[in-house]
Design a protein around this motif. Sequence first.
Motif, PDB file in Angstrom:
ATOM      1  N   GLU A  61      15.102   6.072  41.625  1.00  0.00           N
ATOM      2  CA  GLU A  61      13.836   5.599  42.174  1.00  0.00           C
ATOM      3  C   GLU A  61      12.685   5.898  41.223  1.00  0.00           C
ATOM      4  OE1 GLU A  61      13.194   6.740  46.269  1.00  0.00           O
ATOM      5  OE2 GLU A  61      15.296   6.379  46.723  1.00  0.00           O
ATOM      6  N   ALA A  62      12.734   7.030  40.552  1.00  0.00           N
ATOM      7  CA  ALA A  62      11.696   7.370  39.574  1.00  0.00           C
ATOM      8  C   ALA A  62      11.712   6.382  38.408  1.00  0.00           C
ATOM      9  CB  ALA A  62      11.886   8.800  39.070  1.00  0.00           C
ATOM     10  N   VAL A  63      12.901   6.013  37.947  1.00  0.00           N
ATOM     11  CA  VAL A  63      13.018   5.039  36.864  1.00  0.00           C
ATOM     12  C   VAL A  63      12.471   3.680  37.319  1.00  0.00           C
ATOM     13  CG1 VAL A  63      14.662   3.743  35.438  1.00  0.00           C
ATOM     14  CG2 VAL A  63      14.925   6.221  35.736  1.00  0.00           C
ATOM     15  N   VAL A  64      12.848   3.258  38.517  1.00  0.00           N
ATOM     16  CA  VAL A  64      12.366   1.986  39.067  1.00  0.00           C
ATOM     17  C   VAL A  64      10.841   2.009  39.171  1.00  0.00           C
ATOM     18  CG1 VAL A  64      12.309   0.558  41.159  1.00  0.00           C
ATOM     19  CG2 VAL A  64      14.493   1.430  40.291  1.00  0.00           C
ATOM     20  N   PHE A  65      10.294   3.106  39.660  1.00  0.00           N
ATOM     21  CA  PHE A  65       8.851   3.231  39.819  1.00  0.00           C
ATOM     22  C   PHE A  65       8.135   3.109  38.467  1.00  0.00           C
ATOM     23  CE2 PHE A  65       4.894   5.620  40.086  1.00  0.00           C
ATOM     24  CZ  PHE A  65       4.315   5.066  41.222  1.00  0.00           C
ATOM     25  N   VAL A  66       8.582   3.869  37.488  1.00  0.00           N
ATOM     26  CA  VAL A  66       7.927   3.866  36.170  1.00  0.00           C
ATOM     27  C   VAL A  66       8.039   2.490  35.511  1.00  0.00           C
ATOM     28  CG1 VAL A  66       8.050   4.818  33.824  1.00  0.00           C
ATOM     29  CG2 VAL A  66       8.131   6.347  35.803  1.00  0.00           C
ATOM     30  N   CYS A  67       9.215   1.888  35.560  1.00  0.00           N
ATOM     31  CA  CYS A  67       9.391   0.558  34.971  1.00  0.00           C
ATOM     32  C   CYS A  67       8.544  -0.489  35.689  1.00  0.00           C
ATOM     33  CB  CYS A  67      10.862   0.154  34.990  1.00  0.00           C
ATOM     34  SG  CYS A  67      11.885   1.116  33.862  1.00  0.00           S
ATOM     35  N   GLY A  68       8.478  -0.398  37.018  1.00  0.00           N
ATOM     36  CA  GLY A  68       7.675  -1.348  37.790  1.00  0.00           C
ATOM     37  C   GLY A  68       6.195  -1.221  37.502  1.00  0.00           C
ATOM     38  N   VAL A  69       5.706  -0.008  37.408  1.00  0.00           N
ATOM     39  CA  VAL A  69       4.297   0.202  37.058  1.00  0.00           C
ATOM     40  C   VAL A  69       4.038  -0.296  35.635  1.00  0.00           C
ATOM     41  CG1 VAL A  69       2.516   1.952  36.637  1.00  0.00           C
ATOM     42  CG2 VAL A  69       3.912   2.067  38.714  1.00  0.00           C
ATOM     43  N   GLY A  70       5.014  -0.091  34.739  1.00  0.00           N
ATOM     44  CA  GLY A  70       4.890  -0.607  33.371  1.00  0.00           C
ATOM     45  C   GLY A  70       4.780  -2.123  33.354  1.00  0.00           C
ATOM     46  N   LEU A  71       5.602  -2.793  34.143  1.00  0.00           N
ATOM     47  CA  LEU A  71       5.527  -4.256  34.223  1.00  0.00           C
ATOM     48  C   LEU A  71       4.175  -4.692  34.771  1.00  0.00           C
ATOM     49  CD1 LEU A  71       6.805  -7.087  34.062  1.00  0.00           C
ATOM     50  CD2 LEU A  71       7.631  -6.706  36.407  1.00  0.00           C
ATOM     51  N   TRP A  72       3.700  -4.031  35.818  1.00  0.00           N
ATOM     52  CA  TRP A  72       2.395  -4.358  36.399  1.00  0.00           C
ATOM     53  C   TRP A  72       1.299  -4.192  35.347  1.00  0.00           C
ATOM     54  CZ3 TRP A  72      -1.521  -0.604  37.626  1.00  0.00           C
ATOM     55  CH2 TRP A  72      -2.584  -1.118  38.364  1.00  0.00           C
ATOM     56  N   TRP A  73       1.390  -3.147  34.547  1.00  0.00           N
ATOM     57  CA  TRP A  73       0.407  -2.889  33.497  1.00  0.00           C
ATOM     58  C   TRP A  73       0.444  -4.008  32.451  1.00  0.00           C
ATOM     59  CZ3 TRP A  73      -3.048   1.088  33.633  1.00  0.00           C
ATOM     60  CH2 TRP A  73      -3.843   1.269  32.502  1.00  0.00           C
ATOM     61  N   ILE A  74       1.645  -4.365  32.022  1.00  0.00           N
ATOM     62  CA  ILE A  74       1.809  -5.440  31.032  1.00  0.00           C
ATOM     63  C   ILE A  74       1.291  -6.764  31.574  1.00  0.00           C
ATOM     64  CG2 ILE A  74       3.575  -6.857  29.868  1.00  0.00           C
ATOM     65  CD1 ILE A  74       5.195  -4.201  29.586  1.00  0.00           C
ATOM     66  N   ASP A  75       1.472  -6.975  32.879  1.00  0.00           N
ATOM     67  CA  ASP A  75       1.016  -8.220  33.520  1.00  0.00           C
ATOM     68  C   ASP A  75      -0.508  -8.284  33.670  1.00  0.00           C
ATOM     69  OD1 ASP A  75       3.572  -9.197  33.726  1.00  0.00           O
ATOM     70  OD2 ASP A  75       3.792  -8.762  35.869  1.00  0.00           O
ATOM     71  N   GLY A  76      -1.208  -7.267  33.248  1.00  0.00           N
ATOM     72  CA  GLY A  76      -2.671  -7.276  33.353  1.00  0.00           C
ATOM     73  C   GLY A  76      -3.197  -6.599  34.601  1.00  0.00           C
ATOM     74  N   ARG A  77      -2.340  -5.845  35.299  1.00  0.00           N
ATOM     75  CA  ARG A  77      -2.712  -5.092  36.496  1.00  0.00           C
ATOM     76  C   ARG A  77      -3.324  -5.981  37.593  1.00  0.00           C
ATOM     77  NH1 ARG A  77      -3.716  -3.032  31.952  1.00  0.00           N
ATOM     78  NH2 ARG A  77      -5.943  -3.379  31.894  1.00  0.00           N
ATOM     79  N   PRO A  78      -2.584  -7.048  37.983  1.00  0.00           N
ATOM     80  CA  PRO A  78      -3.125  -7.929  39.026  1.00  0.00           C
ATOM     81  C   PRO A  78      -3.382  -7.174  40.331  1.00  0.00           C
ATOM     82  CG  PRO A  78      -0.821  -8.438  38.598  1.00  0.00           C
ATOM     83  CD  PRO A  78      -1.253  -7.445  37.567  1.00  0.00           C
ATOM     84  N   GLY A  79      -4.547  -7.396  40.881  1.00  0.00           N
ATOM     85  CA  GLY A  79      -4.935  -6.760  42.135  1.00  0.00           C
ATOM     86  C   GLY A  79      -5.866  -5.579  41.938  1.00  0.00           C
ATOM     87  N   LEU A  80      -5.838  -4.965  40.761  1.00  0.00           N
ATOM     88  CA  LEU A  80      -6.672  -3.791  40.524  1.00  0.00           C
ATOM     89  C   LEU A  80      -8.151  -4.128  40.618  1.00  0.00           C
ATOM     90  CD1 LEU A  80      -6.721  -0.792  39.862  1.00  0.00           C
ATOM     91  CD2 LEU A  80      -6.709  -1.402  37.427  1.00  0.00           C
ATOM     92  N   ASP A  81      -8.523  -5.277  40.078  1.00  0.00           N
ATOM     93  CA  ASP A  81      -9.932  -5.686  40.146  1.00  0.00           C
ATOM     94  C   ASP A  81     -10.391  -5.852  41.596  1.00  0.00           C
ATOM     95  OD1 ASP A  81      -8.178  -7.837  40.389  1.00  0.00           O
ATOM     96  OD2 ASP A  81      -9.544  -9.274  39.446  1.00  0.00           O
ATOM     97  N   ARG A  82      -9.541  -6.425  42.420  1.00  0.00           N
ATOM     98  CA  ARG A  82      -9.897  -6.614  43.825  1.00  0.00           C
ATOM     99  C   ARG A  82      -9.987  -5.288  44.572  1.00  0.00           C
ATOM    100  NH1 ARG A  82      -7.357 -11.771  46.611  1.00  0.00           N
ATOM    101  NH2 ARG A  82      -8.525 -12.962  45.101  1.00  0.00           N
ATOM    102  N   LEU A  83      -9.099  -4.361  44.264  1.00  0.00           N
ATOM    103  CA  LEU A  83      -9.136  -3.049  44.889  1.00  0.00           C
ATOM    104  C   LEU A  83     -10.395  -2.298  44.476  1.00  0.00           C
ATOM    105  CD1 LEU A  83      -5.425  -1.903  44.634  1.00  0.00           C
ATOM    106  CD2 LEU A  83      -6.655  -2.627  46.673  1.00  0.00           C
TER     107      LEU A  83
END
Length: 176
Positions: free
Chosen positions: A149-171
Motif C-alpha cells: 500500500e505504501a508503494v501504491v501510495f507513493v507511485c500514485g502521488v508521483g503520477l498525480w504530480w507528473i500530471d500537473g496535480r489536477p485538483g490542487l488549484d481548486r482545493l
Amino acid sequence: MQPIVHPVVGYVCYAAYARWNRGEPPATAPALAAVLGATVPDLIDQPLYLGGVTPVGRTIGHSLLFAVPIVTVCWLLARRADRERLGVAVAIGYGAHLATDVPWHVLAGDYDELGFLLWPATPMPPYSGVKTLGTVPGLGLEATTLWLEAVVFVCGVGLWWIDGRPGLDRLRSAIR
C-alpha cells in the motif's frame, strides 16, 4: 486497504482511463470526482462503525447492493447535467475502492471477509487487520500489505504530480 490509499488508487484508475479514452491526463473536475468516489465507501461506513450503528467498518458503503444503485444515480445525474465524465469518474473511483479491498483477503485466504461485497445478504466478520504476505529473503523482515500500500501510495502521488496535480488549484481556492 488503508483509507488514505483509496483516493490515490481512485485517481490512478481514472488517470489511466483518461489517457486511454482521451490521450491526456485527467482534467481537474473528473479527477476530484474520482477521488471523491474512491472515498465515499469509507465516508459512509467508518462513521457508522465508530458510532456503534454497524458491527464492522465495511457494510453499507462497501456493499455492491448499495454501491451499484448509488453509482448509477450519480452517473444519471451527471449525464442529465451534460457532465458525463464526472459520472464516469465517480464510478471508476468507487469501483476502484471496492476492487482494491478484495485482493488482500484473497491473498491471505480470508475469504469470509469478502462478505462486505454483498452485505447484508452475506455476513461480514470483524476485519482481521493487516495481512502478512511473507518474509523478505535474507533480512527476516515480515512483508505485509502495508508495504504494498505504501508503494501504491507513493507511485500514485508521483503520477498525480507528473500530471500537473489536477485538483490542487481548486482545493487551494476553496481553502482561501
